[in-house]
Scaffold this motif. Structure first.
Motif, PDB file in Angstrom:
ATOM      1  N   CYS A 181       1.466  11.213   9.920  1.00 60.68           N
ATOM      2  CA  CYS A 181       0.489  12.150  10.486  1.00 60.68           C
ATOM      3  C   CYS A 181       0.469  13.479   9.735  1.00 60.68           C
ATOM      4  CB  CYS A 181       0.783  12.388  11.968  1.00 60.68           C
ATOM      5  SG  CYS A 181       0.503  10.927  12.996  1.00 60.68           S
ATOM      6  N   HIS A 182       1.629  13.970   9.360  1.00 60.01           N
ATOM      7  CA  HIS A 182       1.685  15.265   8.673  1.00 60.01           C
ATOM      8  C   HIS A 182       0.987  15.215   7.319  1.00 60.01           C
ATOM      9  CE1 HIS A 182       3.212  19.190   7.525  1.00 60.01           C
ATOM     10  NE2 HIS A 182       3.655  18.668   6.397  1.00 60.01           N
ATOM     11  N   SER A 183       1.228  14.162   6.542  1.00 57.36           N
ATOM     12  CA  SER A 183       0.586  14.046   5.229  1.00 57.36           C
ATOM     13  C   SER A 183      -0.924  13.841   5.369  1.00 57.36           C
ATOM     14  CB  SER A 183       1.200  12.887   4.449  1.00 57.36           C
ATOM     15  OG  SER A 183       1.075  11.672   5.167  1.00 57.36           O
TER      16      SER A 183
ATOM     17  N   LEU B 178       0.178  10.608  -0.033  1.00 54.22           N
ATOM     18  CA  LEU B 178      -0.307   9.596   0.907  1.00 54.22           C
ATOM     19  C   LEU B 178       0.075   8.185   0.458  1.00 54.22           C
ATOM     20  CD1 LEU B 178      -3.927  10.750   1.885  1.00 54.22           C
ATOM     21  CD2 LEU B 178      -1.844  10.935   3.216  1.00 54.22           C
ATOM     22  N   SER B 179      -0.057   7.927  -0.828  1.00 52.99           N
ATOM     23  CA  SER B 179       0.295   6.597  -1.337  1.00 52.99           C
ATOM     24  C   SER B 179       1.779   6.307  -1.140  1.00 52.99           C
ATOM     25  CB  SER B 179      -0.076   6.495  -2.820  1.00 52.99           C
ATOM     26  OG  SER B 179      -1.461   6.675  -3.015  1.00 52.99           O
ATOM     27  N   LYS B 180       2.621   7.289  -1.402  1.00 56.80           N
ATOM     28  CA  LYS B 180       4.061   7.085  -1.243  1.00 56.80           C
ATOM     29  C   LYS B 180       4.433   6.871   0.227  1.00 56.80           C
ATOM     30  CE  LYS B 180       8.544   9.128  -2.334  1.00 56.80           C
ATOM     31  NZ  LYS B 180       9.088   8.785  -1.020  1.00 56.80           N
ATOM     32  N   VAL B 181       3.843   7.658   1.119  1.00 53.48           N
ATOM     33  CA  VAL B 181       4.143   7.516   2.547  1.00 53.48           C
ATOM     34  C   VAL B 181       3.676   6.155   3.058  1.00 53.48           C
ATOM     35  CG1 VAL B 181       3.515   8.387   4.831  1.00 53.48           C
ATOM     36  CG2 VAL B 181       4.180   9.980   3.038  1.00 53.48           C
ATOM     37  N   SER B 182       2.490   5.732   2.634  1.00 53.95           N
ATOM     38  CA  SER B 182       1.978   4.430   3.061  1.00 53.95           C
ATOM     39  C   SER B 182       2.840   3.291   2.513  1.00 53.95           C
ATOM     40  CB  SER B 182       0.526   4.268   2.609  1.00 53.95           C
ATOM     41  OG  SER B 182       0.002   3.035   3.028  1.00 53.95           O
ATOM     42  N   PHE B 183       3.306   3.417   1.282  1.00 54.99           N
ATOM     43  CA  PHE B 183       4.165   2.379   0.693  1.00 54.99           C
ATOM     44  C   PHE B 183       5.493   2.274   1.445  1.00 54.99           C
ATOM     45  CE2 PHE B 183       7.509   1.164  -2.316  1.00 54.99           C
ATOM     46  CZ  PHE B 183       7.029  -0.065  -2.737  1.00 54.99           C
ATOM     47  N   ASP B 184       6.099   3.409   1.778  1.00 55.06           N
ATOM     48  CA  ASP B 184       7.360   3.381   2.532  1.00 55.06           C
ATOM     49  C   ASP B 184       7.152   2.806   3.939  1.00 55.06           C
ATOM     50  OD1 ASP B 184       8.522   4.539   0.327  1.00 55.06           O
ATOM     51  OD2 ASP B 184       8.443   6.594   1.131  1.00 55.06           O
ATOM     52  N   PHE B 185       6.020   3.139   4.564  1.00 50.38           N
ATOM     53  CA  PHE B 185       5.724   2.620   5.896  1.00 50.38           C
ATOM     54  C   PHE B 185       5.539   1.102   5.865  1.00 50.38           C
ATOM     55  CE2 PHE B 185       2.446   2.160   9.418  1.00 50.38           C
ATOM     56  CZ  PHE B 185       3.399   2.195  10.430  1.00 50.38           C
ATOM     57  N   LEU B 186       4.862   0.595   4.820  1.00 54.43           N
ATOM     58  CA  LEU B 186       4.678  -0.847   4.679  1.00 54.43           C
ATOM     59  C   LEU B 186       6.003  -1.552   4.435  1.00 54.43           C
ATOM     60  CD1 LEU B 186       1.418  -1.099   2.532  1.00 54.43           C
ATOM     61  CD2 LEU B 186       1.755  -1.984   4.834  1.00 54.43           C
TER      62      LEU B 186
ATOM     63  N   ASP C 219      -6.581  -1.268  -1.192  1.00 55.83           N
ATOM     64  CA  ASP C 219      -8.013  -1.162  -1.504  1.00 55.83           C
ATOM     65  C   ASP C 219      -8.563   0.252  -1.440  1.00 55.83           C
ATOM     66  OD1 ASP C 219      -7.867  -3.856  -1.746  1.00 55.83           O
ATOM     67  OD2 ASP C 219      -8.894  -4.325   0.139  1.00 55.83           O
ATOM     68  N   ARG C 220      -7.769   1.187  -0.926  1.00 55.57           N
ATOM     69  CA  ARG C 220      -8.256   2.559  -0.819  1.00 55.57           C
ATOM     70  C   ARG C 220      -7.380   3.530  -1.607  1.00 55.57           C
ATOM     71  NH1 ARG C 220     -11.583  -0.366   0.847  1.00 55.57           N
ATOM     72  NH2 ARG C 220     -12.868  -0.162   2.721  1.00 55.57           N
ATOM     73  N   LEU C 221      -6.136   3.677  -1.185  1.00 54.06           N
ATOM     74  CA  LEU C 221      -5.271   4.690  -1.803  1.00 54.06           C
ATOM     75  C   LEU C 221      -4.963   4.369  -3.258  1.00 54.06           C
ATOM     76  CD1 LEU C 221      -2.750   5.407   1.103  1.00 54.06           C
ATOM     77  CD2 LEU C 221      -4.841   6.628   0.530  1.00 54.06           C
ATOM     78  N   LEU C 222      -4.561   3.123  -3.534  1.00 49.59           N
ATOM     79  CA  LEU C 222      -4.225   2.767  -4.909  1.00 49.59           C
ATOM     80  C   LEU C 222      -5.436   2.803  -5.825  1.00 49.59           C
ATOM     81  CD1 LEU C 222      -1.597  -0.120  -4.758  1.00 49.59           C
ATOM     82  CD2 LEU C 222      -1.277   2.279  -5.307  1.00 49.59           C
ATOM     83  N   VAL C 223      -6.608   2.426  -5.316  1.00 44.40           N
ATOM     84  CA  VAL C 223      -7.824   2.469  -6.138  1.00 44.40           C
ATOM     85  C   VAL C 223      -8.162   3.915  -6.504  1.00 44.40           C
ATOM     86  CG1 VAL C 223     -10.309   2.031  -6.122  1.00 44.40           C
ATOM     87  CG2 VAL C 223      -8.733   0.294  -5.278  1.00 44.40           C
ATOM     88  N   MET C 224      -8.080   4.815  -5.538  1.00 42.20           N
ATOM     89  CA  MET C 224      -8.342   6.221  -5.848  1.00 42.20           C
ATOM     90  C   MET C 224      -7.333   6.769  -6.849  1.00 42.20           C
ATOM     91  SD  MET C 224      -9.656   8.302  -2.493  1.00 42.20           S
ATOM     92  CE  MET C 224      -8.371   7.773  -1.363  1.00 42.20           C
TER      93      MET C 224
END
Length: 568
Positions: free
Chosen positions: A217-219, A181-189, A144-149
């Motif tokens: 945290c770094h990204s 950020l989107s890639k890091v969040s996707f890998d974390f999920l 709802d945030r990263l992918l929408v942006m």
């Protein structure tokens, strides 16, 4: 010395009155003193008719030109709107995590049946619920945030730029490392989902969280450092019609859920500050001592990362604030001050009369003959006086204070606009109070050139007045030398004496040299008594702190009682 007569021939329709004229060449000074006198009415009538014709032509052409420009602009806006209507935005639900974000842990255990062989105890259920909360909140943040942006705003902007629209909009200044950020969040999920589907064990989760500091945290730090600049850049772009159409079209998309771009840009900052709270929930519900210590270590790393980010943000704000102030402050040359006088001596004086003769009045330095011929061919038939001056300005550096505000360890404590009482009228001044000096500047409104682009500042100013001054082209010219705080004396002027002198809310700033001699007095007036007290409080606090740094107070030694002996 005789000059050829053809160098001084002039037209028959008009002649010029004899006058002296100083020519402006390298090393020379020129002052206008020539007047054109016409002899015939034919020239005047031709000039008047030409002027009237040009004026009428301008008046007749202007409405059509303006109308044509508006039609062209309307067509461009219409083409942009048609291009946006034809676009198809990618679906943010294609990544597979949309189905989990609104599901509770109880529902998932009944319907999805993750790891059904395991019959968890009550304590383990609490731990699994905490793990599921991290997963579902990350799903909501990602979908709802990263992918929408990325899908609605960034990809649409890139497509428009590929078609020739909004080419001057800097996508990095607006979205920074959003794709990272989107890639890091996707890998974390993906890693969290594997842990939940396979084991629900905390040891597996700790293995995933071990790389949390390095990746997540770094990204997020990199994005957060650019947020202030991005927010201000967005506010500047909103005034443009073409960007406003793009922004309105994107925000009306159903995937935005009535959120504006400004609401979406701040979401990574909010998410980074929520990670420690989610991790503490896991730490409270864990039972194994070793695993609990591992989670505690990860929480400490995330907290340190946030503290480090706060320090970087403060340093960046301070740096950008000083950069903005340096662009606004103008240091006038030392010879423009009232207290400074630099003598100038005439080194050569020549005169050419209408007969073409060069008379040497006082020739200390001769000019080259080529320069003389080039200088006087355009002033035919007139007496020309040429004077060359010598100055001592070359002995002084033009700007001796250009690096005064550059040290990174200097801090701006307070700034604002006051009024400086003068002999005839008051002067609007802007004061900058640093931790080691006070700078008094004179406010000058510099009009921007028509057609100049306003790129906007890269960081917002904490004071809206200072930010507004930077945008409208206002500059601050240094009125006098900076006042070191250890040489500053502050004096209050009570209302009785202020009214007697025609002042309001006034106080004195006295500048002393190292010998305690007064070398400057500034009578400042505030718009209200509250503003006056605020300024005096800030100045007194800064002066005390700076003097304590230079001469720290020594601890008082208690006098020990000494028993005097009766013997000599």
């Amino acid at each position: 010395m005789e000059f050829p007569p053809h160098l001084f021939s002039y037209r028959c329709l008009s002649h010029r009155r004899r006058s002296s004229l100083v020519v402006c060449l390298p090393g020379l000074e020129i002052f206008p003193g020539d007047l054109l006198i016409s002899d015939g009415t034919e020239h005047l009538s031709r000039t008047a008719s030409t002027l009237t014709l040009s004026t009428e032509s301008k008046k007749s052409k202007w409405p059509f030109t303006k109308r044509g420009m508006s039609k062209v602009k309307q067509k461009q806006i219409s083409d942009l709107e048609n291009l946006l209507v034809s676009l198809e935005i990618g679906d943010c639900t294609d990544h597979g995590f949309q189905q989990y974000k609104d599901k509770s842990w109880t529902y998932v255990m009944k319907i999805q049946k993750f790891n059904p062989e395991t019959r968890a105890e009550q304590k383990e259920k609490k731990l699994q619920q905490a793990m599921w909360e991290i997963f579902t909140s990350e799903c909501t943040y990602f979908c709802d945030r990263l992918l929408v942006m990325e899908e609605v705003f960034l990809n649409t902007l890139k497509h428009l730029q590929s078609r020739g629209w909004l080419l001057d909009v800097d996508s990095w200044r607006l979205f920074a490392n959003l794709r990272k950020l989107s890639k890091v969040s996707f890998d974390f999920l993906t890693s969290l989902l594997d842990v939940i589907q396979n084991s629900w064990k905390l040891s597996s989760l700790v293995a995933v969280l071990s790389k949390f500091q390095e990746l997540v945290c770094h990204s997020h730090q990199k994005y957060c450092l650019n947020y202030a600049s991005a927010n201000l850049y967005l506010n500047n772009l909103k005034s443009r019609e073409d960007f406003g159409i793009f922004l309105k079209w994107c925000e009306q998309n159903e995937q935005c859920k009535r959120l504006h771009l400004s609401d979406l840009l701040v979401s990574p900052l909010q998410r980074l500050t929520r990670y420690p709270l989610l991790l503490r929930g896991i730490w409270k519900r864990s039972t194994d001592a070793a695993e609990k210590q591992s989670v505690q270590t990860i929480i400490k790393q995330v907290d340190n990362s946030i503290c480090d980010l706060e320090g970087k943000v403060k340093w960046l704000e301070s740096f950008q604030k000083f950069q903005q102030i340096q662009e606004m402050i103008v240091w006038p040359p030392i010879w423009e001050r009232n207290k400074v006088f630099l003598p100038e001596a005439s080194s050569g004086l020549m005169e050419i009369n209408e007969c073409g003769r060069l008379d040497h009045v006082a020739m200390a330095l001769l000019l080259p003959p080529v320069l003389i011929l080039q200088s006087f061919t355009s002033f035919q038939g007139r007496a020309v006086t040429l004077k060359r001056k010598m100055s001592l300005r070359h002995l002084l550096k033009d700007n001796m204070a250009e690096g005064l505000l550059s040290p990174a360890n200097r801090q701006l404590l307070y700034e604002g606009r006051l009024s400086l009482a003068g002999t005839t009228k008051s002067l609007d001044v802007h004061l900058f109070l640093f931790d080691d000096l006070l700078l008094i500047t004179k406010v000058k409104n510099a009009k921007k050139k028509p057609g100049a682009l306003d790129t906007g500042l890269r960081s917002p100013s904490p004071n809206p007045e200072l930010h507004g001054m930077g945008r409208d082209g206002t500059v601050c010219s240094v009125l006098d030398q900076p006042i070191a705080l250890d040489r500053l004396v502050l004096k209050n002027i009570d209302p009785f004496h202020s009214a007697g002198c025609g002042l309001h809310n006034a106080f004195l700033v006295i500048h002393q040299n190292r010998y305690q001699q007064c070398i400057g007095i500034f009578t400042l007036q505030a718009p209200s008594e509250a503003v006056k007290k605020t300024w005096m409080s800030h100045i007194e606090t800064a002066v005390t702190a700076y003097r304590n740094i230079l001469d720290p107070p020594r601890p008082s030694l208690r006098r020990l009682s000494v028993n005097e002996s009766s013997e000599i």
